[in-house]
Design a protein around this motif. Structure first.
Motif, PDB file in Angstrom:
ATOM      1  N   ARG A 293     109.092   1.300  15.645  1.00  0.00           N
ATOM      2  CA  ARG A 293     109.545   2.700  15.705  1.00  0.00           C
ATOM      3  C   ARG A 293     109.942   3.201  14.320  1.00  0.00           C
ATOM      4  O   ARG A 293     109.619   4.318  13.934  1.00  0.00           O
ATOM      5  CB  ARG A 293     110.733   2.836  16.661  1.00  0.00           C
ATOM      6  CG  ARG A 293     110.354   2.766  18.122  1.00  0.00           C
ATOM      7  CD  ARG A 293     111.577   3.042  18.991  1.00  0.00           C
ATOM      8  NE  ARG A 293     111.231   3.235  20.388  1.00  0.00           N
ATOM      9  CZ  ARG A 293     111.090   2.251  21.281  1.00  0.00           C
ATOM     10  NH1 ARG A 293     111.263   0.992  20.921  1.00  0.00           N
ATOM     11  NH2 ARG A 293     110.786   2.522  22.537  1.00  0.00           N
ATOM     12  N   PRO A 389     105.317   8.840  24.690  1.00  0.00           N
ATOM     13  CA  PRO A 389     106.300   8.574  23.630  1.00  0.00           C
ATOM     14  C   PRO A 389     105.749   8.838  22.235  1.00  0.00           C
ATOM     15  O   PRO A 389     104.554   8.637  22.001  1.00  0.00           O
ATOM     16  CB  PRO A 389     106.604   7.086  23.813  1.00  0.00           C
ATOM     17  CG  PRO A 389     105.424   6.522  24.526  1.00  0.00           C
ATOM     18  CD  PRO A 389     104.864   7.627  25.376  1.00  0.00           C
ATOM     19  N   PRO A 391     106.028   7.133  19.456  1.00  0.00           N
ATOM     20  CA  PRO A 391     105.340   5.988  18.835  1.00  0.00           C
ATOM     21  C   PRO A 391     104.058   5.591  19.575  1.00  0.00           C
ATOM     22  O   PRO A 391     103.396   4.628  19.185  1.00  0.00           O
ATOM     23  CB  PRO A 391     106.373   4.852  18.934  1.00  0.00           C
ATOM     24  CG  PRO A 391     107.667   5.512  19.293  1.00  0.00           C
ATOM     25  CD  PRO A 391     107.322   6.756  20.025  1.00  0.00           C
ATOM     26  N   TRP A 430     105.236  10.984  37.546  1.00  0.00           N
ATOM     27  CA  TRP A 430     105.946  11.623  36.433  1.00  0.00           C
ATOM     28  C   TRP A 430     105.406  11.117  35.092  1.00  0.00           C
ATOM     29  O   TRP A 430     105.259  11.862  34.140  1.00  0.00           O
ATOM     30  CB  TRP A 430     107.447  11.333  36.553  1.00  0.00           C
ATOM     31  CG  TRP A 430     108.288  12.115  35.596  1.00  0.00           C
ATOM     32  CD1 TRP A 430     108.633  13.431  35.711  1.00  0.00           C
ATOM     33  CD2 TRP A 430     108.883  11.633  34.388  1.00  0.00           C
ATOM     34  NE1 TRP A 430     109.416  13.798  34.632  1.00  0.00           N
ATOM     35  CE2 TRP A 430     109.580  12.709  33.821  1.00  0.00           C
ATOM     36  CE3 TRP A 430     108.902  10.392  33.735  1.00  0.00           C
ATOM     37  CZ2 TRP A 430     110.296  12.601  32.623  1.00  0.00           C
ATOM     38  CZ3 TRP A 430     109.605  10.278  32.556  1.00  0.00           C
ATOM     39  CH2 TRP A 430     110.290  11.373  32.002  1.00  0.00           C
ATOM     40  N   LYS A 502     113.880   1.680  37.086  1.00  0.00           N
ATOM     41  CA  LYS A 502     114.794   1.862  35.959  1.00  0.00           C
ATOM     42  C   LYS A 502     116.056   2.499  36.472  1.00  0.00           C
ATOM     43  O   LYS A 502     115.953   3.591  37.032  1.00  0.00           O
ATOM     44  CB  LYS A 502     114.151   2.755  34.902  1.00  0.00           C
ATOM     45  CG  LYS A 502     115.139   3.113  33.784  1.00  0.00           C
ATOM     46  CD  LYS A 502     114.574   4.077  32.774  1.00  0.00           C
ATOM     47  CE  LYS A 502     115.630   4.361  31.717  1.00  0.00           C
ATOM     48  NZ  LYS A 502     115.128   5.220  30.644  1.00  0.00           N
ATOM     49  N   THR A 506     113.155  -0.675  31.983  1.00  0.00           N
ATOM     50  CA  THR A 506     112.937   0.644  31.376  1.00  0.00           C
ATOM     51  C   THR A 506     111.516   1.068  31.736  1.00  0.00           C
ATOM     52  O   THR A 506     110.762   0.290  32.319  1.00  0.00           O
ATOM     53  CB  THR A 506     113.097   0.594  29.841  1.00  0.00           C
ATOM     54  OG1 THR A 506     112.333  -0.500  29.355  1.00  0.00           O
ATOM     55  CG2 THR A 506     114.549   0.427  29.454  1.00  0.00           C
ATOM     56  N   ILE A 507     111.164   2.307  31.378  1.00  0.00           N
ATOM     57  CA  ILE A 507     109.809   2.776  31.688  1.00  0.00           C
ATOM     58  C   ILE A 507     108.812   2.087  30.754  1.00  0.00           C
ATOM     59  O   ILE A 507     107.852   1.472  31.201  1.00  0.00           O
ATOM     60  CB  ILE A 507     109.724   4.314  31.587  1.00  0.00           C
ATOM     61  CG1 ILE A 507     110.640   4.961  32.639  1.00  0.00           C
ATOM     62  CG2 ILE A 507     108.282   4.773  31.757  1.00  0.00           C
ATOM     63  CD1 ILE A 507     110.741   6.465  32.557  1.00  0.00           C
TER      64      ILE A 507
HETATM   65  P1  XMP Z   1     112.450   4.126  28.588  1.00  0.00           P
HETATM   66  O1  XMP Z   1     111.435   3.123  28.164  1.00  0.00           O
HETATM   67  O2  XMP Z   1     113.652   4.154  27.694  1.00  0.00           O
HETATM   68  O3  XMP Z   1     111.748   5.546  28.410  1.00  0.00           O
HETATM   69  O4  XMP Z   1     112.823   4.012  30.034  1.00  0.00           O
HETATM   70  C1  XMP Z   1     112.269   6.776  28.856  1.00  0.00           C
HETATM   71  C2  XMP Z   1     111.346   7.880  28.379  1.00  0.00           C
HETATM   72  O5  XMP Z   1     111.395   7.965  26.953  1.00  0.00           O
HETATM   73  C3  XMP Z   1     110.107   7.726  26.395  1.00  0.00           C
HETATM   74  N1  XMP Z   1     110.316   6.919  25.181  1.00  0.00           N
HETATM   75  C4  XMP Z   1     110.185   7.395  23.937  1.00  0.00           C
HETATM   76  N2  XMP Z   1     109.839   8.619  23.502  1.00  0.00           N
HETATM   77  N3  XMP Z   1     110.080   7.849  21.264  1.00  0.00           N
HETATM   78  C5  XMP Z   1     109.761   8.828  22.143  1.00  0.00           C
HETATM   79  O6  XMP Z   1     109.409   9.940  21.709  1.00  0.00           O
HETATM   80  C6  XMP Z   1     110.423   6.592  21.645  1.00  0.00           C
HETATM   81  O7  XMP Z   1     110.678   5.707  20.813  1.00  0.00           O
HETATM   82  C7  XMP Z   1     110.483   6.359  23.058  1.00  0.00           C
HETATM   83  N4  XMP Z   1     110.794   5.277  23.802  1.00  0.00           N
HETATM   84  C8  XMP Z   1     110.688   5.645  25.106  1.00  0.00           C
HETATM   85  C9  XMP Z   1     109.326   7.016  27.465  1.00  0.00           C
HETATM   86  O8  XMP Z   1     107.925   7.218  27.309  1.00  0.00           O
HETATM   87  C10 XMP Z   1     109.887   7.634  28.724  1.00  0.00           C
HETATM   88  O9  XMP Z   1     109.291   8.904  28.982  1.00  0.00           O
END
Ligand code: XMP
Length: 510
Positions: A293, A389, A391, A430, A502, A506-507
């Protein structure tokens, strides 16, 4: 903005929901922490006090001075707000000895009062409180009760002050929106004119005034927020909006060219910058998720800065920031939070970050951004796109990243996502995507033994990404998708489906 509602936040988990309900009534509103009552209240035609996890009787509970508001501007206290108005005006609030959580039914409704126009006896409301209002202030009039709560709704005589123990903002209060409408429209006299079209019209003219003939730079991501921000600014200032769309080499298959073409079709002045090699070279050998990241963030800033320098005399940087990013709510654990989420690190700013910032969507919730986009005729495809996301595929390739792995994952992802669309499942999900796992497993194809990669498919339902559950996709769909992936993508011999919610998972997998 004249026709505005102020919601004072006492730290309830439902405060944002109150704002959304008010906006759904086409009335604009803002949330402020309870201890930041604006000096100048002239633009507010009504005030709503939210709920709170505190008891009004506790010393450290929020006890703001409402002398500028109560009796002067129409005021509605919800839950804690209702108890607060009772406690500080001669009433008595005490711990309740009956259970007051969940479903209750309104009885003895004063339906001739404007506050309860159209509300039927037995209407379901949602309660969530452990204190109860035993005695009302002297000049209070009871408007309704429930089996367990004698003062479920009241008003103060001679003022436009109303109070309810239940939560009108939650879905389970079946006529909650009508009650809010009665208060805002019939009592406070607000007009329901805040529509997406009206927002576009006023924002475009405000942007013209603010930016004039200056040049503005905007980074497009392909996502909903930056796209809607760009179209709004383009309406306001045309070619003086310079959009930059960076390919970091980690987008979905064909996404860069397809989205760039769409942006051009929309008439945007957009430059596509293919910086894939810069990103992928910088990522070589990095396996740590946070390390990836950081590298992607840094390279993006460098690429964007180079491109921004090519736009001579730019004065503004436009961003697609939305209301949940800037909202300054009360943090229940640490008192009122003074921090607004900052998107950027302040140390050693690159030049483009020294530009003045313009954020046309910063008062909108996500669903409102979509409605504004639709009112400007942005295609449903773009507005209904799943979140992706920043990244990109880098955090869906577990372990280090190579060009070959990106290419494999792009193929797998495309089969999965195209399949969701073909089967009419895309809009029921989603967010969806595929993960390339750092394990090889044994398989057999024809007479050959294989030892190849495994991919995991993930599809979740959610409203905001904070919590999520896996989607029960049809077996036939999973079967067909798995077959197609293994048959068509060399290097993959196994497909699994992720059935974790989650929390605790996590997603994304990284
Ligand atoms: P997690 O994995 O935390 O993801 O359950 C929740 C939401 O956030 C997005 N996500 C990111 N979006 N930079 C972003 O712009 C990131 O580093 C990042 N990490 C997670 C993920 O796709 C989901 O919609």
């Amino acid at each position: 903005m004249q026709n505005n509602v102020l919601i004072l936040d006492f730290g309830s988990q439902y405060t944002q929901l109150i704002a959304r309900r008010v906006r759904e009534l086409n009335i604009f509103c803002e949330i402020k922490p309870y201890n930041k009552v604006p000096e100048d209240m002239s633009s507010y035609k009504a005030v709503i006090l939210s709920g709170s996890p505190f008891s009004v009787r506790s010393e450290d509970a929020p006890h703001p001075d409402l002398s500028k508001i109560k009796g002067k501007i129409p005021l509605l206290g919800v839950c804690y707000g209702a108890q607060y108005l009772a406690h500080f005006n001669g009433g008595k609030v005490e711990p309740s000895n009956t259970r007051e959580y969940g479903r209750a039914r309104l009885t003895n409704i004063k339906s001739d009062e404007p506050f309860f126009y159209g509300i039927i006896g037995g209407s379901q409301v949602w309660m969530s409180h452990s204190d109860t209002i035993q005695d009302l202030p002297e000049n209070a009039v009871v408007l309704a009760n429930t089996a367990d709560v004698k003062n479920a709704a009241y008003r103060i005589d001679g003022e436009d002050t109303y109070a309810i123990q239940f939560h009108p903002e939650v879905y389970h209060t079946s006529q909650g929106k009508i009650i809010l409408q009665n208060f805002l429209v019939h009592i406070a006299g607000l007009e329901q004119t805040w529509t997406p079209d009206a927002f576009v019209e006023t924002t475009v003219s405000q942007l013209r005034e603010k930016v004039g003939t200056d040049k503005v730079i905007l980074g497009l991501s392909g996502g909903v927020d930056s796209t809607v921000a760009a179209v709004l600014l383009h309406k306001a200032i045309g070619k003086n909006l310079h959009c930059i769309f960076v390919n970091n080499g980690l987008l979905r298959k064909n996404e860069f060219q397809e989205v760039l073409d769409q942006y051009e079709d929309m008439g945007l002045n957009v430059k596509g910058v293919d910086a894939s090699a810069r990103f992928l070279d910088a990522l070589a050998g990095e396996s740590d998720p946070e390390g990836k990241r950081k590298i992607i963030g840094k390279v993006f800033i460098d690429v964007f800065d180079d491109e921004a320098h090519l736009v001579k005399d730019a004065k503004w940087l436009a961003q697609g920031t939305i209301y949940p990013d800037v909202i300054e709510s009360v943090s229940v654990t640490g008192g009122p939070s003074a921090t607004i989420k900052s998107h950027h690190n302040v140390g050693g700013l690159p030049d483009f970050m020294k530009l003045k910032v313009v954020e046309p969507l910063k008062m909108l919730f996500k669903d409102e951004v979509r409605r504004v986009g639709a009112s400007m005729k942005i295609s449903g495809d773009r507005l209904g796109r799943h979140p992706f996301p920043g990244p990109g595929l880098a955090i869906r390739i577990l372990g280090d990243i190579t060009r070959e792995k990106v290419a494999i994952l792009q193929e797998v992802d495309a089969i999965f996502i195209d399949g969701l669309r073909e089967w009419g499942l895309y809009d029921k999900v989603w967010q969806a995507g595929a993960m390339l796992l750092p394990v090889n497993s044994v398989g057999v194809m024809g007479d050959e033994r294989t030892y190849e990669k495994c991919v995991a498919l993930r599809a979740v339902e959610s409203t905001d990404g904070m919590t999520a559950d896996w989607v029960d996709l049809p077996y036939e769909f999973l079967q067909k998708t798995s077959n197609e992936i293994i048959n068509k993508v060399p290097g993959v011999n196994r497909v699994v489906y992720d059935i974790s919610s989650k929390p605790p998972a996590t997603i994304e997998w990284e």
